[in-house]
Design an enzyme around this catalytic site. Structure first.
Site, PDB file in Angstrom:
ATOM      1  N   TYR A   8       0.370  -1.134   0.020  1.00  0.00           N
ATOM      2  CA  TYR A   8      -0.532   0.224   0.002  1.00  0.00           C
ATOM      3  C   TYR A   8       1.233   1.414   0.033  1.00  0.00           C
ATOM      4  CZ  TYR A   8      -4.099   3.178   0.891  1.00  0.00           C
ATOM      5  OH  TYR A   8      -5.632   3.284   0.590  1.00  0.00           O
ATOM      6  N   ARG A  14      -7.182   3.080   2.869  1.00  0.00           N
ATOM      7  CA  ARG A  14      -8.148   1.624   3.420  1.00  0.00           C
ATOM      8  C   ARG A  14      -7.066   0.043   3.231  1.00  0.00           C
ATOM      9  NH1 ARG A  14     -12.480   1.941   0.513  1.00  0.00           N
ATOM     10  NH2 ARG A  14     -12.753   3.894  -0.108  1.00  0.00           N
ATOM     11  N   TRP A 107     -11.950  12.937  -1.792  1.00  0.00           N
ATOM     12  CA  TRP A 107     -11.460  12.564  -3.279  1.00  0.00           C
ATOM     13  C   TRP A 107     -11.952  13.054  -4.013  1.00  0.00           C
ATOM     14  CZ3 TRP A 107      -6.771  11.193  -1.284  1.00  0.00           C
ATOM     15  CH2 TRP A 107      -6.560  10.868  -0.149  1.00  0.00           C
TER      16      TRP A 107
END
Length: 205
Positions: A8, A14, A107
């Site tokens: 990640y 997430r 976002w």
């Protein structure tokens, strides 16, 4: 024991539910944090061109919920019966619905005025509605020690990760929901999770 490698970016995002699940399960893993400028090197190697991705002995699993659910099943934290597993999944999907509402302004809204308007609507209306549902469901399960059954599941871990995000923006947001607030604080002391929270890198998201 399988070898785990989690890919990640350098943030909670997430991937944090998976990191928390791995910590709760006591499973060692390599925490691969990709700098944004290097993502073009990694993207073609990922199953769906996105992160997070969990590599288990060379087999890659993407999608954050699928990853956390896999870890939960591998470590006995998915619920003890099919019904408990279904209800844990129900909670996680509900949290996901709420996160998607939040992501819409965080976002995906480029206009700053509209972003501010959407953020206000989220905290004034959308968030209280979701938290009200979650509090009732928590209380309905044996008074509120856990979301499902009588022990930790991925539902509790996902809520802890979610609570980090919403309280970072508004520290007192869980005030009207004492059972949710107590759950988040209790899960922070769970073996493995407590140690991870103490040492995890400090990031803005």
């Amino acid at each position: 024991m399988p070898s785990y490698k989690l890919y990640y970016f350098h943030g909670r995002g997430r991937a944090e539910p998976a990191r928390l699940m791995l910590a709760a399960a006591g499973l060692p893993y390599e925490d691969v944090r990709i700098e944004f400028e290097r993502w073009p090197e990694y993207k073609p190697k990922m199953p769906m061109g996105q992160a997070p991705v969990l590599d288990v002995d060379g087999t890659m699993i993407c999608q954050s919920v699928a990853i956390a659910r896999f870890i939960a099943k591998e470590s006995g934290l998915a619920g003890k019966t099919n019904m408990e597993q279904a209800r844990a999944d129900m909670m996680v999907d509900g949290f996901g619905d709420m996160v998607n509402k939040m992501a819409d302004y965080v976002w995906y809204e480029p206009d700053e005025a509209k972003k501010a308007e959407k953020k206000k609507t989220f905290y004034d209306t959308t968030l209280p509605e979701f938290l009200g549902y979650f509090e009732k469901l928590l209380v309905a399960n044996n008074g509120g020690d856990f979301f499902v059954g009588d022990g930790l599941t991925h539902a509790d871990v996902f809520f802890l990760s979610l609570s980090d995000d919403i309280t970072a923006e508004k520290p007192d947001v869980l005030g009207p929901y004492p059972k949710l607030a107590a759950l988040a604080e209790r899960i922070k002391t769970y073996p493995g999770i407590k140690e991870w929270l103490a040492k995890r890198p400090k990031t803005p998201w």
